[in-house]
Design a protein around this motif. Structure first.
Motif, mmCIF file in Angstrom:
data_model
loop_
_atom_site.group_PDB
_atom_site.id
_atom_site.type_symbol
_atom_site.label_atom_id
_atom_site.label_comp_id
_atom_site.label_asym_id
_atom_site.label_seq_id
_atom_site.Cartn_x
_atom_site.Cartn_y
_atom_site.Cartn_z
ATOM 1 N N GLY A 38 0.722 -1.185 -0.137
ATOM 2 C CA GLY A 38 0.105 -0.067 -0.161
ATOM 3 C C GLY A 38 0.924 1.392 0.053
ATOM 4 O O GLY A 38 0.356 2.337 -0.502
ATOM 5 N N LEU A 39 2.226 1.157 0.473
ATOM 6 C CA LEU A 39 3.018 2.580 0.573
ATOM 7 C C LEU A 39 3.424 2.510 -0.773
ATOM 8 O O LEU A 39 5.062 2.505 -0.886
ATOM 9 C CB LEU A 39 3.792 2.380 1.677
ATOM 10 N N PHE A 40 2.821 2.885 -1.705
ATOM 11 C CA PHE A 40 3.342 3.089 -3.123
ATOM 12 C C PHE A 40 3.419 4.625 -3.464
ATOM 13 O O PHE A 40 2.468 5.109 -3.333
ATOM 14 C CB PHE A 40 2.511 2.148 -4.079
ATOM 15 N N TYR A 41 4.495 5.275 -3.817
ATOM 16 C CA TYR A 41 4.613 6.572 -3.918
ATOM 17 C C TYR A 41 4.751 6.991 -5.346
ATOM 18 O O TYR A 41 4.714 8.184 -5.746
ATOM 19 C CB TYR A 41 5.715 7.067 -3.235
ATOM 20 N N GLU A 42 4.822 6.194 -6.417
ATOM 21 C CA GLU A 42 4.901 6.691 -7.812
ATOM 22 C C GLU A 42 3.908 5.901 -8.525
ATOM 23 O O GLU A 42 3.611 4.673 -8.270
ATOM 24 C CB GLU A 42 6.388 6.209 -8.308
ATOM 25 N N PRO A 43 3.267 6.494 -9.495
ATOM 26 C CA PRO A 43 2.103 6.031 -10.305
ATOM 27 C C PRO A 43 2.718 4.788 -11.209
ATOM 28 O O PRO A 43 1.944 4.076 -11.599
ATOM 29 C CB PRO A 43 1.710 7.195 -11.175
ATOM 30 N N GLU A 44 3.969 4.622 -11.677
ATOM 31 C CA GLU A 44 4.125 3.824 -12.518
ATOM 32 C C GLU A 44 4.473 2.289 -12.003
ATOM 33 O O GLU A 44 4.564 1.262 -12.400
ATOM 34 C CB GLU A 44 5.487 4.205 -13.579
ATOM 35 N N SER A 45 4.678 2.442 -10.485
ATOM 36 C CA SER A 45 4.875 0.930 -10.058
ATOM 37 C C SER A 45 3.527 0.288 -9.746
ATOM 38 O O SER A 45 2.456 0.987 -9.829
ATOM 39 C CB SER A 45 5.779 1.001 -8.714
ATOM 40 N N ILE A 46 3.721 -1.060 -9.629
ATOM 41 C CA ILE A 46 2.244 -1.786 -9.571
ATOM 42 C C ILE A 46 1.913 -1.491 -8.037
ATOM 43 O O ILE A 46 2.407 -1.426 -7.166
ATOM 44 C CB ILE A 46 2.344 -3.335 -9.716
ATOM 45 N N HIS A 47 0.311 -0.996 -8.082
ATOM 46 C CA HIS A 47 -0.098 -0.920 -6.658
ATOM 47 C C HIS A 47 -0.823 -2.028 -6.354
ATOM 48 O O HIS A 47 -1.857 -2.069 -5.352
ATOM 49 C CB HIS A 47 -0.931 0.198 -6.952
ATOM 50 N N GLU A 48 -0.704 -3.416 -6.726
ATOM 51 C CA GLU A 48 -1.348 -4.363 -6.336
ATOM 52 C C GLU A 48 -0.266 -5.570 -5.878
ATOM 53 O O GLU A 48 0.948 -5.260 -6.329
ATOM 54 C CB GLU A 48 -2.103 -5.244 -7.463
ATOM 55 N N SER A 49 -0.665 -6.561 -5.026
ATOM 56 C CA SER A 49 0.148 -7.534 -4.810
ATOM 57 C C SER A 49 0.656 -8.437 -6.230
ATOM 58 O O SER A 49 -0.507 -8.852 -6.885
ATOM 59 C CB SER A 49 -0.107 -8.630 -3.789
ATOM 60 N N LEU A 50 1.572 -9.061 -6.196
ATOM 61 C CA LEU A 50 2.027 -9.862 -7.409
ATOM 62 C C LEU A 50 1.058 -11.321 -7.104
ATOM 63 O O LEU A 50 0.803 -11.970 -8.299
ATOM 64 C CB LEU A 50 3.333 -10.379 -7.474
#
Ligand SMILES: Cc1ncc(COP(=O)(O)O)c(C=O)c1O
Length: 469
Positions: A277-289
């Motif tokens: 949940g601690l994702f700071y950038e839009p281009e990274s995946i925001h879900e668990s693999l």
């Protein structure tokens, strides 16, 4: 006497006592005492193994994973009695008076939101159902590509460390190898290496400043696939690097694992989602693999280990969850696998802390939680952005190369030509600044615990100290 000795299925420790007069030992080890190592598999374990036999989970079980089972003993019998004992329930070792659980007033007073059962009764081995069901609903909410009908019910365990260690019990032994990132959380060495006796293959995951080292990762995975089994652990956002793959990187990683499975190897993927949940950038995946891997291929078994520890800023609550997912597993397979996991829990901690799991549903559904979590998220994101800005706006440091980072609690420098441990000691002993050295190469900074206004001076100091070494 020798003929009556049981056949042991584990190495036997024999105490040979000497008689007082120091004559011959009371028990002599002769050829007559060659103890068989033949496994006497418990019938219940065998039943579970039979259910799992033709599946990826059955093929990946460790020696302990094959032997473990959930006994039809006290816990199962008292669960049965809870439903059917109309006259009296004399099963479980808890004290009742006037039809209510006995509880100390001082204990009750300290957790006023909960009733005596929610405070002091034993929780079921796999955790309170209400809490597990809610966690599963939230998994589906947070991971939109996850098919909740294809995964198991999460099992509640006392923290993520326990979840990882129990998964290791099920799937790792001295014959297994685990593919893991370099650098990685140091506890994996203890869990997989020391406790389970497995071999750790550490693959450098990160390139300076850029993303995942996918060529090396693919090569190492394909090499491992030649053995017929691949066991890997993915931890995103990562400790210590603070990296989460971009969507493109995630796609390639998923494609590599699919190709390996299509080639005939069984694949176990442990997803350590501690910092989810601690994702700071839009281009990274925001879900668990886990969302994709749990429905990707019949030869892939994904295990999700997560919990409120970091995600909900509840470190000491000691709650974690273990969830299984595979295209090849149906409900009866999950039931068998969960029974194996329950055997692991029953034989180690028996069950997790009741008050914590009773409180969790209220904590998660309280309207203040989402608002405060968003505030904490913004606080961490602002620190992350400051550090990114500091590194980008300063000339490249000759000794410190930041590993790619875009999420989580941490960022890490690779130390070039200097020892990370020496730098750590200098920072601590000369300047009173605490950091963590991962081996001699990596220095981790937990920006989660440093106020934003102190970051500039902290990073200037680290740069200066490293340059002077
Ligand atoms: C990557 C990773 N996994 C697991 C854990 C363990 O979490 P818990 O405190 O819930 O056992 C940590 C804690 O630092 C961690 O960094």
């Amino acid at each position: 006497m020798a003929a009556r000795l049981p056949v042991y299925n584990r190495p036997l420790i024999i105490l040979i006592t000497k008689k007082a007069d120091d004559a011959a030992p009371a028990l002599l080890l002769t050829d007559a005492f060659v103890f068989s190592h033949t496994t006497n598999m418990n019938d219940l374990a065998q039943e579970l193994n039979d259910v799992l036999e033709a599946t990826v989970a059955g093929r990946l079980l460790s020696d302990l994973g094959r032997r473990i089972y959930f006994p039809k003993g006290i816990i199962a019998q008292s669960a049965e009695a809870k439903k059917n004992a109309r006259l009296a329930n004399a099963t479980i070792g808890m004290a009742y008076q006037n039809d209510a659980l006995v509880v100390l007033s001082a204990l009750r007073k300290s957790v006023p939101a909960l009733n005596p059962e929610e405070i002091a009764a034993y929780a079921p081995t796999a955790g309170l159902e209400k809490t597990r069901l809610l966690w599963k609903d939230l998994l589906a909410e947070k991971n939109t590509t996850l098919d909740p009908n294809r995964i198991s019910l999460p099992v509640l365990v006392p923290g993520l460390t326990a979840g990882i260690s129990y998964s290791a019990d099920l799937f790792f032994d001295q014959h297994s190898t685990i593919f893991i990132s370099e650098p990685c959380w140091d506890n994996y060495d203890l869990i997989f290496g020391e406790r389970r006796g497995s071999t750790l293959v550490k693959v450098p995951f990160f390139e300076d400043g850029r993303g995942l080292n996918l060529d090396s990762i693919e090569e190492a995975l394909k090499k491992m696939a030649q053995t017929g089994q691949v066991r890997l652990l993915l931890n995103f956002p990562s400790n210590p690097s603070g990296y989460t793959p971009t969507r493109a990187e995630a796609e390639r990683l998923i494609a590599v694992l699919k190709t390996i499975a299509e080639g005939g190897a069984d694949v176990l993927v442990l997803c350590d989602d501690s910092y989810f949940g601690l994702f700071y950038e839009p281009e990274s995946i925001h879900e668990s693999l886990f969302s994709r891997l749990s429905g990707l291929h019949e030869r892939i078994l994904a295990v999700k280990i997560d919990g409120p520890t970091k995600e909900h800023f509840a470190w000491g609550l000691r709650i974690g969850f273990v969830t299984f997912g595979s295209l090849s597993l149906e409900q009866h397979h999950y039931d068998a696998l969960l029974k194996k996991l329950m055997g692991i829990i029953r034989s180690s901690v028996s069950c997790a802390n009741t008050p914590a799991q009773s409180l969790l549903p209220d904590i998660l559904t309280d309207p203040r939680t989402a608002i405060e979590k968003a505030q904490y998220f913004e606080t961490l994101k602002a620190r992350y952005q400051f550090i990114k800005g500091f590194i980008d706006s300063n000339p490249p440091h000759p000794r410190l190369k930041a590993l790619p980072f875009n999420s989580g609690y941490f960022m890490t420098f690779r130390c070039v030509g200097i020892s990370a441990e020496l730098l750590r000691q200098e920072l601590l002993n000369r300047h009173g600044v605490g950091t963590i050295a991962f081996g001699s190469e990596y220095l981790r900074i937990a920006f989660s615990s440093v106020e934003k206004e102190h970051l500039e001076s902290l990073y200037r100091l680290i740069y200066k100290t490293a340059a002077a070494l």
